[in-house]
Structure formats: structure tokens, C-alpha cells
Design an enzyme around this catalytic site. Sequence first.
Site, PDB file in Angstrom:
ATOM      1  N   ARG A  15       0.840  -1.199   0.000  1.00 55.60           N
ATOM      2  CA  ARG A  15       0.000   0.000   0.000  1.00 55.60           C
ATOM      3  C   ARG A  15       0.881   1.258   0.000  1.00 55.60           C
ATOM      4  NH1 ARG A  15      -3.547  -1.518   5.203  1.00 55.60           N
ATOM      5  NH2 ARG A  15      -1.537  -2.454   5.747  1.00 55.60           N
ATOM      6  N   LYS A  75       1.968   2.026   7.319  1.00 56.24           N
ATOM      7  CA  LYS A  75       2.340   1.220   8.491  1.00 56.24           C
ATOM      8  C   LYS A  75       3.329   1.979   9.371  1.00 56.24           C
ATOM      9  CE  LYS A  75       1.097  -2.263   9.402  1.00 56.24           C
ATOM     10  NZ  LYS A  75      -0.085  -2.574  10.242  1.00 56.24           N
ATOM     11  N   TYR A  94      -0.714   4.400  10.589  1.00 53.66           N
ATOM     12  CA  TYR A  94      -1.067   3.420  11.616  1.00 53.66           C
ATOM     13  C   TYR A  94       0.174   3.185  12.472  1.00 53.66           C
ATOM     14  CZ  TYR A  94      -5.306   2.055   9.041  1.00 53.66           C
ATOM     15  OH  TYR A  94      -6.536   2.051   8.413  1.00 53.66           O
ATOM     16  N   HIS A  96      -0.192   1.591  16.073  1.00 51.53           N
ATOM     17  CA  HIS A  96      -0.449   0.434  16.941  1.00 51.53           C
ATOM     18  C   HIS A  96       0.623   0.313  18.023  1.00 51.53           C
ATOM     19  CE1 HIS A  96      -3.768  -0.853  14.449  1.00 51.53           C
ATOM     20  NE2 HIS A  96      -3.006  -0.838  13.375  1.00 51.53           N
ATOM     21  N   GLU A 118      -5.467   4.857  13.854  1.00 48.23           N
ATOM     22  CA  GLU A 118      -6.357   3.925  14.546  1.00 48.23           C
ATOM     23  C   GLU A 118      -7.040   4.485  15.790  1.00 48.23           C
ATOM     24  OE1 GLU A 118      -2.245   3.103  16.288  1.00 48.23           O
ATOM     25  OE2 GLU A 118      -3.078   3.543  14.300  1.00 48.23           O
ATOM     26  N   ASP A 198     -20.113 -11.175  20.978  1.00 47.55           N
ATOM     27  CA  ASP A 198     -19.770  -9.818  21.381  1.00 47.55           C
ATOM     28  C   ASP A 198     -20.315  -9.599  22.789  1.00 47.55           C
ATOM     29  OD1 ASP A 198     -18.716  -7.270  19.571  1.00 47.55           O
ATOM     30  OD2 ASP A 198     -19.858  -6.651  21.336  1.00 47.55           O
ATOM     31  N   VAL A 239     -11.314  -8.727  17.699  1.00 44.26           N
ATOM     32  CA  VAL A 239     -11.497  -7.914  18.902  1.00 44.26           C
ATOM     33  C   VAL A 239     -10.589  -6.688  18.826  1.00 44.26           C
ATOM     34  CG1 VAL A 239     -11.379  -7.914  21.422  1.00 44.26           C
ATOM     35  CG2 VAL A 239     -12.020 -10.003  20.199  1.00 44.26           C
ATOM     36  N   LEU A 240     -11.102  -5.546  19.281  1.00 46.26           N
ATOM     37  CA  LEU A 240     -10.322  -4.306  19.253  1.00 46.26           C
ATOM     38  C   LEU A 240     -10.596  -3.483  20.502  1.00 46.26           C
ATOM     39  CD1 LEU A 240      -8.624  -2.120  17.697  1.00 46.26           C
ATOM     40  CD2 LEU A 240     -10.824  -1.206  16.915  1.00 46.26           C
ATOM     41  N   ASP A 270      -1.963  -7.200  15.089  1.00 48.08           N
ATOM     42  CA  ASP A 270      -1.139  -5.989  15.117  1.00 48.08           C
ATOM     43  C   ASP A 270      -1.309  -5.204  16.412  1.00 48.08           C
ATOM     44  OD1 ASP A 270      -3.682  -5.167  14.523  1.00 48.08           O
ATOM     45  OD2 ASP A 270      -3.171  -4.125  12.665  1.00 48.08           O
ATOM     46  N   ARG A 279       1.154 -15.075  17.244  1.00 51.37           N
ATOM     47  CA  ARG A 279       2.385 -14.315  17.014  1.00 51.37           C
ATOM     48  C   ARG A 279       2.370 -13.851  15.561  1.00 51.37           C
ATOM     49  NH1 ARG A 279       4.467 -19.738  17.317  1.00 51.37           N
ATOM     50  NH2 ARG A 279       5.431 -20.427  15.354  1.00 51.37           N
ATOM     51  N   ALA A 299       0.080  -9.598  10.098  1.00 55.98           N
ATOM     52  CA  ALA A 299      -0.205  -8.320  10.758  1.00 55.98           C
ATOM     53  C   ALA A 299      -0.651  -7.219   9.801  1.00 55.98           C
ATOM     54  CB  ALA A 299       1.034  -7.854  11.532  1.00 55.98           C
ATOM     55  N   MET A 301      -2.799  -7.749   6.821  1.00 57.12           N
ATOM     56  CA  MET A 301      -3.608  -8.501   5.854  1.00 57.12           C
ATOM     57  C   MET A 301      -4.029  -7.670   4.645  1.00 57.12           C
ATOM     58  SD  MET A 301      -5.922 -10.874   8.398  1.00 57.12           S
ATOM     59  CE  MET A 301      -6.988 -11.417   7.077  1.00 57.12           C
TER      60      MET A 301
END
Length: 368
Positions: A15, A75, A94, A96, A118, A198, A239-240, A270, A279, A299, A301
Amino acid sequence: MIIGTVREIKDDEYRVGITPAGVEVLTQAGHTVLVERGAGLGSGYDDAQYARHGARIVASAGEVWAEAEMVVKVKEPLESEWPLMRRGQVVFTYFHFAASRELTEGVASTGIVAIAYETITDAAGNLPLLTPMSEVAGRMAVQVGAWSLECHTGGRGVLLGGVPGVMPARVVVLGAGVVGANAARIASGMGADVQLFDIRLERLRYLSDVMPPNVRTAKSDPAAIRAAIVNADLVIGAVLIPGGRTPVLVSREDVRSMKRGAVIVDVGVDQGGCVETTRPTTHHAPTYEEEGVIHYCVANMPGAVPRTSTQALTNATLPYVVQLAAAGWRAAAKADEHLARGVNMIEGCITCPGVAEAHGMELAELKL
């Protein structure tokens, strides 16, 4: 403002932070845009396209970092990029941070202003710059999960949708946000038996109304998750925690209880992942086996489909780039509380609560 974008150097990352169309918007507003030679090739944009839209093509990333007041990426900066960054420079990407103390400390040492895609919010409390990549990753999670279930990858040899006379695969999706809802929709469309977890009952009520009948919703708790994954062929971690480390919902012991050759796709890798055995992997070596279960934990995708991903991401990020360039980061953040939540770090000081909490570091007040 002088704005720059560089070629991403993370493994298998194709990207790019700004498209030629984005360059045109910025240059027409009076800004200068520097593009590292070849930065857009992975996404289908050559240097001539950037130049036609007003960019200045430079030979190296070092030149971009040295001259640009703001660098727009995709990234997090890797260790080799840290020495190129300079104090007070704005980096918009991003990050993270919560997933890596090493990254947090390394970037802090550079003194940049780190604004993270994010953690920017909108008026509804959503994460508008995470949403497009979550949509891509959620849909991809089912594709790669179906592939990983094939025997040649070590999977159980199960076809996700089954065939007449043979039961479909059982898919468990942990988290019903953007990633989880997209994953459930694609998995159900392929004919799988889907269970969507959820903690938010209102969210589950909504999805129960709009999802097809082969998607069943369930309130998330440890016992319910354990009972579901024992029989699952594919588990998708979706999940975030905005700005924070993803909580671990599936322990190693839970993984051990799963069927041999079952698959886990942990989209939240990530930010640490929601499975204890997670991992990070890469697109060139995407899977590994742990406790008899195939894990797919790439990490980045969306980097595998850069033409789609770059367009989706820059559709969302460009208005914020325009804001930051027009007013400067401090004035832009002062005028927009949602953009201000994206400011994770200022000249070595952590200003994002989730990052500070994840690493037990001191939280500094965001003074605008």
C-alpha cells in the site's frame, strides 16, 4: 506545507499513503508533495502518474524524511526509519503502539509528533480511519481461513460451505465490530454455520436482525467462548480496544481443546491478538501450527490487496491530511476533538491513554 510519502518497507506491504488523486487535491491547495521514487508501484501507481498530478518525485526515502514537514504513511515506521525522522516532524500513519513497547520507545526517542489513524474517532464514536481496513481484513479473514482449512496447508480438509449431504464448517467469530460483522457476512454467504460473539447486547440485537439465518449471535463470556471453539473449524479473532492492547480471550489451554487441523485467523495480531498462541506472521509465511491448530496471523492482511486497500484507506485519510496541512497539527487538533484523539505522542511524551496503560508509561496531558 511540505508533505511527503515514502515506499513502505514492511515485509509484503504494497500500500501507499497518498494516491495521485490525493496529490492533486493537496497541490491545488498550495502544498508541496514529495513522493519517493517507486512508492506507489505496489498499488498500481507509477511515478509518471504522481508527477502528472503535481508531485515532485525524489530519489530516496531519506530525501522525503529530510524535507517533509509531515510524512503520510500506511504502516508504523520500522527501526531503520527511526534515524531519518526528526524532532517536531508530523508522522501520520497506523502506529499500533500498544502492541510494542520497543516501537513506542523507539519512536518516542525521535521526538516526532505521532498521529495514529487507529485512534481518530468520529461523532458517533467510531474509528473512521480503521474502518476501511477492518472491512478489508474481515472479508479477507474468511478467504484465508477457508484456504488454511485445506489439507495442503495442514488444515482439517473441510470445505467452508459443505455440500448437499455434508455439514458446512462451523465458524466462530469473536467480536462483532466492523471486522467481525464483515467476516460473519462473508462466511455466511459461503454457506458456513456462523456463531458471532460480542459483549454488547444492542450490537448483537442489530446484527441478529440484519444477518442471514445461518449467523447466530451469542453474548461473549469465557465459558461460552470455550464451549464454541471446541467444535469450531475456523475461529476468527476480531477484537479491538481502541489504542490499547487486544485482550486475550482464548488461552493456550483453550487452543489445545480445539480440533486438530482447525484454523485460527487472528485479525487483531497488530495490537497483540486475542489468542494466547498468536504471534505475527507475514504473507510469505502466513501460517504456523501450535497445539495442533493452524494459526494465520498476518499483521498487515490488507497489504495483500493493495489496489483495493490503498483506495479505501486514502478515501478516508485524505480529508484529515488536508486539515493537518491547512492549519498545522496543533491548530487542527484544537479545532477537532476527534482528530485530537489521534495524537498519540508529542516529542517523546505519550498522550494516548491506551498506549500509556499498555506499557505502564507516564501519560502526558495533550496541550493544544
